[in-house]
Design an enzyme around this catalytic site. Structure first.
Site, PDB file in Angstrom:
ATOM      1  N   ARG A 120       0.815  -1.173   0.154  1.00 20.40           N
ATOM      2  CA  ARG A 120       0.060   0.009   0.023  1.00 20.40           C
ATOM      3  C   ARG A 120       0.800   1.503   0.041  1.00 20.40           C
ATOM      4  NH1 ARG A 120      -2.851  -3.058   3.963  1.00 20.40           N
ATOM      5  NH2 ARG A 120      -4.811  -4.315   2.956  1.00 20.40           N
ATOM      6  N   LYS A 142       1.955  10.929 -12.191  1.00 17.19           N
ATOM      7  CA  LYS A 142       1.164   9.932 -12.938  1.00 17.19           C
ATOM      8  C   LYS A 142       1.812   8.561 -12.969  1.00 17.19           C
ATOM      9  CE  LYS A 142      -2.044  12.798 -15.749  1.00 17.19           C
ATOM     10  NZ  LYS A 142      -2.578  12.884 -16.976  1.00 17.19           N
ATOM     11  N   GLU A 184       7.763  17.372 -26.835  1.00 17.11           N
ATOM     12  CA  GLU A 184       7.094  17.607 -25.626  1.00 17.11           C
ATOM     13  C   GLU A 184       7.761  19.022 -25.185  1.00 17.11           C
ATOM     14  OE1 GLU A 184       4.446  16.035 -24.567  1.00 17.11           O
ATOM     15  OE2 GLU A 184       4.741  14.105 -25.370  1.00 17.11           O
ATOM     16  N   LYS A 226       6.420  22.280 -16.568  1.00 17.42           N
ATOM     17  CA  LYS A 226       5.466  21.029 -16.123  1.00 17.42           C
ATOM     18  C   LYS A 226       4.900  21.230 -14.506  1.00 17.42           C
ATOM     19  CE  LYS A 226       3.634  16.658 -16.528  1.00 17.42           C
ATOM     20  NZ  LYS A 226       3.558  15.231 -17.070  1.00 17.42           N
ATOM     21  N   GLU A 236      -6.325  17.568 -12.672  1.00 14.12           N
ATOM     22  CA  GLU A 236      -6.292  17.859 -14.039  1.00 14.12           C
ATOM     23  C   GLU A 236      -7.841  18.250 -14.249  1.00 14.12           C
ATOM     24  OE1 GLU A 236      -5.329  14.190 -15.788  1.00 14.12           O
ATOM     25  OE2 GLU A 236      -4.574  14.931 -17.605  1.00 14.12           O
ATOM     26  N   ARG A 240      -4.015  21.872 -16.565  1.00 17.14           N
ATOM     27  CA  ARG A 240      -3.219  20.825 -16.539  1.00 17.14           C
ATOM     28  C   ARG A 240      -3.585  20.207 -18.287  1.00 17.14           C
ATOM     29  NH1 ARG A 240      -1.252  16.446 -12.515  1.00 17.14           N
ATOM     30  NH2 ARG A 240      -0.030  15.119 -13.957  1.00 17.14           N
ATOM     31  N   ASN A 244      -2.063  18.676 -23.119  1.00 28.58           N
ATOM     32  CA  ASN A 244      -2.444  17.616 -24.087  1.00 28.58           C
ATOM     33  C   ASN A 244      -2.602  18.550 -25.497  1.00 28.58           C
ATOM     34  OD1 ASN A 244      -2.956  15.723 -22.473  1.00 28.58           O
ATOM     35  ND2 ASN A 244      -4.919  16.332 -21.780  1.00 28.58           N
ATOM     36  N   HIS A 247      -2.356  16.406 -28.650  1.00 23.87           N
ATOM     37  CA  HIS A 247      -2.288  15.036 -28.051  1.00 23.87           C
ATOM     38  C   HIS A 247      -3.449  14.220 -28.475  1.00 23.87           C
ATOM     39  CE1 HIS A 247       1.350  15.549 -25.657  1.00 23.87           C
ATOM     40  NE2 HIS A 247       1.120  14.553 -25.365  1.00 23.87           N
ATOM     41  N   HIS A 251      -3.419  11.428 -30.464  1.00 27.26           N
ATOM     42  CA  HIS A 251      -3.967  10.192 -30.314  1.00 27.26           C
ATOM     43  C   HIS A 251      -4.708   9.508 -31.443  1.00 27.26           C
ATOM     44  CE1 HIS A 251      -6.189   7.284 -27.819  1.00 27.26           C
ATOM     45  NE2 HIS A 251      -7.257   7.602 -28.476  1.00 27.26           N
ATOM     46  N   HIS A 264       5.032   8.252 -30.385  1.00 30.99           N
ATOM     47  CA  HIS A 264       4.256   9.084 -29.711  1.00 30.99           C
ATOM     48  C   HIS A 264       4.632  10.728 -30.117  1.00 30.99           C
ATOM     49  CE1 HIS A 264       1.612  11.074 -26.571  1.00 30.99           C
ATOM     50  NE2 HIS A 264       2.683  11.628 -26.051  1.00 30.99           N
TER      51      HIS A 264
HETATM   52  N1  LIG Z   1       3.518   9.656 -16.420  1.00 27.82           N
HETATM   53  C1  LIG Z   1       3.566  10.442 -17.083  1.00 27.82           C
HETATM   54  O1  LIG Z   1       2.949  11.592 -16.898  1.00 27.82           O
HETATM   55  C2  LIG Z   1       3.778  10.247 -18.516  1.00 27.82           C
HETATM   56  C3  LIG Z   1       3.889  11.208 -19.561  1.00 27.82           C
HETATM   57  C4  LIG Z   1       4.330  11.115 -20.893  1.00 27.82           C
HETATM   58  C5  LIG Z   1       4.555   9.736 -21.210  1.00 27.82           C
HETATM   59  N2  LIG Z   1       4.680   8.575 -20.165  1.00 27.82           N
HETATM   60  C6  LIG Z   1       4.654   7.341 -20.479  1.00 27.82           C
HETATM   61  O2  LIG Z   1       6.090   7.193 -20.822  1.00 27.82           O
HETATM   62  C7  LIG Z   1       6.374   6.141 -21.538  1.00 27.82           C
HETATM   63  C8  LIG Z   1       7.569   6.560 -22.826  1.00 27.82           C
HETATM   64  O3  LIG Z   1       8.649   6.973 -22.128  1.00 27.82           O
HETATM   65  P1  LIG Z   1       9.927   6.998 -22.774  1.00 27.82           P
HETATM   66  O4  LIG Z   1       9.616   7.766 -24.365  1.00 27.82           O
HETATM   67  O5  LIG Z   1      11.070   7.494 -22.211  1.00 27.82           O
HETATM   68  O6  LIG Z   1       9.910   5.495 -23.374  1.00 27.82           O
HETATM   69  P2  LIG Z   1      11.041   4.169 -22.994  1.00 27.82           P
HETATM   70  O7  LIG Z   1      11.083   4.117 -21.630  1.00 27.82           O
HETATM   71  O8  LIG Z   1      10.253   2.998 -23.697  1.00 27.82           O
HETATM   72  O9  LIG Z   1      12.273   4.633 -23.567  1.00 27.82           O
HETATM   73  C9  LIG Z   1      12.744   4.711 -24.551  1.00 27.82           C
HETATM   74  C10 LIG Z   1      13.722   3.749 -25.225  1.00 27.82           C
HETATM   75  O10 LIG Z   1      14.978   4.111 -24.836  1.00 27.82           O
HETATM   76  C11 LIG Z   1      15.743   3.216 -23.930  1.00 27.82           C
HETATM   77  N3  LIG Z   1      16.602   4.113 -23.225  1.00 27.82           N
HETATM   78  C12 LIG Z   1      16.003   4.751 -21.994  1.00 27.82           C
HETATM   79  N4  LIG Z   1      17.160   5.277 -21.378  1.00 27.82           N
HETATM   80  C13 LIG Z   1      18.141   5.177 -22.449  1.00 27.82           C
HETATM   81  C14 LIG Z   1      19.501   5.946 -22.556  1.00 27.82           C
HETATM   82  N5  LIG Z   1      19.672   6.735 -21.643  1.00 27.82           N
HETATM   83  N6  LIG Z   1      20.200   5.456 -23.621  1.00 27.82           N
HETATM   84  C15 LIG Z   1      19.781   4.573 -24.343  1.00 27.82           C
HETATM   85  N7  LIG Z   1      18.555   4.036 -24.400  1.00 27.82           N
HETATM   86  C16 LIG Z   1      17.852   4.255 -23.201  1.00 27.82           C
HETATM   87  C17 LIG Z   1      14.604   2.400 -23.206  1.00 27.82           C
HETATM   88  O11 LIG Z   1      15.081   1.261 -22.700  1.00 27.82           O
HETATM   89  C18 LIG Z   1      13.610   2.275 -24.466  1.00 27.82           C
HETATM   90  O12 LIG Z   1      14.092   1.145 -25.546  1.00 27.82           O
HETATM   91  C19 LIG Z   1       5.179   5.850 -22.195  1.00 27.82           C
HETATM   92  O13 LIG Z   1       4.861   4.641 -21.467  1.00 27.82           O
HETATM   93  C20 LIG Z   1       4.098   6.925 -21.850  1.00 27.82           C
HETATM   94  O14 LIG Z   1       2.851   6.481 -21.566  1.00 27.82           O
HETATM   95  C21 LIG Z   1       3.995   8.896 -18.897  1.00 27.82           C
HETATM   96 ZN   LIG Z   2       2.857  13.345 -24.657  1.00 25.69          ZN
END
Ligand SMILES: NC(=O)c1ccc[n+]([C@@H]2O[C@H](COP(=O)([O-])OP(=O)(O)OC[C@H]3O[C@@H](n4cnc5c(N)ncnc54)[C@H](O)[C@@H]3O)[C@@H](O)[C@H]2O)c1
Ligand SMILES: [Zn+2]
Ligand SMILES: NC(=O)c1ccc[n+]([C@@H]2O[C@H](COP(=O)([O-])OP(=O)(O)OC[C@H]3O[C@@H](n4cnc5c(N)ncnc54)[C@H](O)[C@@H]3O)[C@@H](O)[C@H]2O)c1
Ligand SMILES: [Zn+2]
Lengths: 360, 360
Positions: A120, A142, A184, A226, A236, A240, A244, A247, A251, A264
């Site tokens: 928890r 998030k 972004e 942000k 939100e 906030r 988007n 987005h 989407h 994305h």
């Molecule tokens: N929580 C939030 O508010 C929020 C906001 C936007 C996106 N997201 C989420 O984030 C995710 C996307 O994140 P992302 O773009 O970081 O993708 P990811 O975590 O898949 O990373 C992209 C790729 O880069 C690799 N990688 C990571 N760090 C590296 C480095 N330093 N050198 C080489 N390779 C590296 C990863 O292993 C992966 O293969 C999605 O699941 C999305 O839903 C969340």
């Molecule tokens: Zn985004």
């Protein structure tokens, strides 16, 4: 090293941004409840950065467990999340053990959700290693995993105690991933920070060349933006939603082509151009402003036209976006460059025309 | 109808206790965000009560989805939780849809966790239908599922907007389940409410005969006690630990025999006798007090001696209880009848002697 403070009702926490942070356990120690952590990372990130982090912490007297997950958005699911729980339970991690996410947004979102729900709730620290996770997903609390019927459908709001954005980790990041994060970053300029947009226009080449000083500034300024938006509107309801921009159109592109076909960030770039085009049609932007939107994405190597799915299909897909409540289509438009607005009542004909004008 | 208010920092909510509440949708309507609910229940409870609830809500203009899970603690796991998410997503339930748990503690804990995490949190209402869930699990906001390596290991603190305890539902409850709830009811008397204990001693036969007036009073008084403890100590640092009277010994019985061999309530009863015996050895209770503890459990048909696992094995199992941090054995003892205390430094020899004195 720079620090951005995230001022949230329940608890404020710092984002540290700079070089060589991974090798500085003294940045982490003050945020641990007991000298015991479990680091969650993946098969791509572990060989790059795990040893550096583990060695520093171990030398500082911290007991460290490591949990290495398979890489990729397809593994942002329950079975993989469960590997985290398996690891925590097998090594008898307690409620006081701190979970550390070392990786991109996928690792951050999953580890955050694990931290929110293991016994928890246990302490949580983010060490984002992609540009997207440094400027976007690690700020705001998030966390989530995907369900076969929808992305990020199962999750929690859960704040970390600390975010460490080590700019050096970006040196190994593939170009496509850098650009995804850049979409972004640019977004913050368009919705609320014209001076930052101007700085980006002047320094884009330095960022694309991964100049550490430029990257540090871009990450810091993005986090400030942000964090301000999130602090103003944690739940939100209003501001906030500005995050988007691009987005909802994006989407539709991602869903229309099947998730994964477009990155994305690519979808957000093309979607932002559509939002700008629509804003111009509604008399808010000049056509030169729309060109300005197109130009910065083009220079960043991001797409500025969407796939030709047909405007009706776009709109149908946009209606099924999670962010849409009761079928109401809420769009983020630009009142001017540097100022986003929320629009709940855009005429469908204008939306269609804007989509048609921006598809290949 | 009686109302107990749970006064919590973030949000207060009412527990309504009485007869025929299931058929009164007007009790529920004020707590819905939109006129749409998803009721989660199980195969045993659905035939008994689901139609009554659905009809009332439907007549009142509420759109109702029903999700019927398999019955039993063995299904308090991820695959079953996922059936809730499947159902919510298949029928496109939104962030504003209210989840209603209709059933015992298993349904309440799982539905609460689903509500805490579906789209990062949706409104939640509890309709507990076992004595245990009416007096214990529906109060306090703990939600969870089990992991193969530990009970309730994955969960969240998440408060409902409303709890409806319809006493009539207890009429169909098997005797063993009634007794399981009764062990927790009696516990409140021992740790903090001597007048309630005296009332229970005088009215135990009426409760065992399921007299509605007696049951209503027992549920109300239990909820008042638990709500006060929880409100004083939401994060489980101090007073809330008193609720674990008999539970650390009981945990050893449950774990030692394999979970499911003994009912939880049975283990708590025998465990409470051990705690009382230990309290007497430490000079806090008279031996007549220990007899009093034994007598009420015996009259309720609950066991007062534990299985002969050996004192060392008991203590080893007690150390592995989730509630134990850093190996420190924290026990709840009775300073006198009606007043529990937390003890962190009980000599092992006394614990062993108490266990040996209370095993068959
Ligand atoms: N929580 C939030 O508010 C929020 C906001 C936007 C996106 N997201 C989420 O984030 C995710 C996307 O994140 P992302 O773009 O970081 O993708 P990811 O975590 O898949 O990373 C992209 C790729 O880069 C690799 N990688 C990571 N760090 C590296 C480095 N330093 N050198 C080489 N390779 C590296 C990863 O292993 C992966 O293969 C999605 O699941 C999305 O839903 C969340
Ligand atoms: Zn985004
Ligand atoms: N959240 C908390 O704070 C908390 C506290 C204590 C216990 N719990 C949890 O509660 C669970 C135990 O709850 P429980 O004792 O209610 O068990 P349960 O939910 O399994 O119910 C016991 C049995 O009675 C059936 N049943 C339910 N209502 C009935 C009715 N009115 N008539 C006939 N049969 C009925 C159920 O289907 C089940 O077969 C455990 O999983 C435990 O971990 C949680
Ligand atoms: Zn109990």
């Amino acid at each position: 090293m720079r620090t951005v403070n995230v001022a949230l009702a329940e608890r404020a926490y710092p984002i540290r941004i700079g070089q060589s942070l991974l090798a500085k356990p003294e940045l982490i120690l003050p945020y641990l409840k007991t000298p015991r952590v479990a680091i969650v990372t993946n098969e791509v990130v572990a060989p790059l950065f795990l040893i550096r982090l583990v060695e520093g912490l171990t030398d500082a007297g911290v007991a460290v467990e490591s949990i290495i997950l398979p890489d990729g958005e397809v593994h942002k699911d329950w079975p993989t999340l469960n590997l985290i729980f398996d690891g925590l339970l097998a090594s008898r991690c307690e409620r006081s053990t701190t979970l550390i996410a070392l990786g991109g947004g996928v690792i951050g979102d999953m580890t955050g959700f694990a931290a929110a729900t293991y016994q928890r709730g246990v302490p949580f620290i983010q060490i984002p290693t992609t540009l997207l996770s440094q400027v976007d997903s690690s700020v705001g609390g998030k966390t989530a995993i995907n369900h076969p019927l929808g992305k990020n459908m199962i999750g929690a709001f859960y704040q970390p105690r600390l975010v460490l954005a080590d700019i050096d980790t970006l040196q190994t990041l593939p170009d496509a991933e850098l650009k995804a994060g850049l979409a972004e970053v640019i977004k913050y300029g368009f919705i609320r920070d014209l001076p930052f947009l101007e700085w980006l226009e002047a320094n884009l080449d330095a960022i694309l060349a991964k100049d550490p000083t430029a990257l540090t500034f871009a990450v810091e300024r993005s986090c400030i933006n942000k964090a301000e938006v999130v602090a103003n509107d944690e739940t939100e309801q209003g501001e906030r939603a500005l995050l988007n921009l691009g987005h909802t159109f994006g989407h539709a592109i991602e869903a229309g082509l099947g998730f994964g076909a477009w990155l994305h960030g690519d979808a957000v770039a093309a979607g932002t151009v559509m939002a700008a085009e629509l804003s111009a049609r509604l008399g808010m932007l000049q056509s030169s402003d729309v060109d300005r939107v197109r130009r910065i994405f083009e220079r960043a190597g991001l797409p500025v036209v969407g796939p030709r799915l047909g405007a009706e299909r776009y709109i149908e897909l946009m209606r099924h976006d999670k962010k849409v409540e009761a079928g109401r289509l809420r769009l983020i438009l630009l009142k001017e460059i540097g100022q986003g607005i929320i629009s709940d009542a855009t005429p469908l004909a204008d939306i269609e025309a804007a989509i048609n004008a921006c598809c290949a």
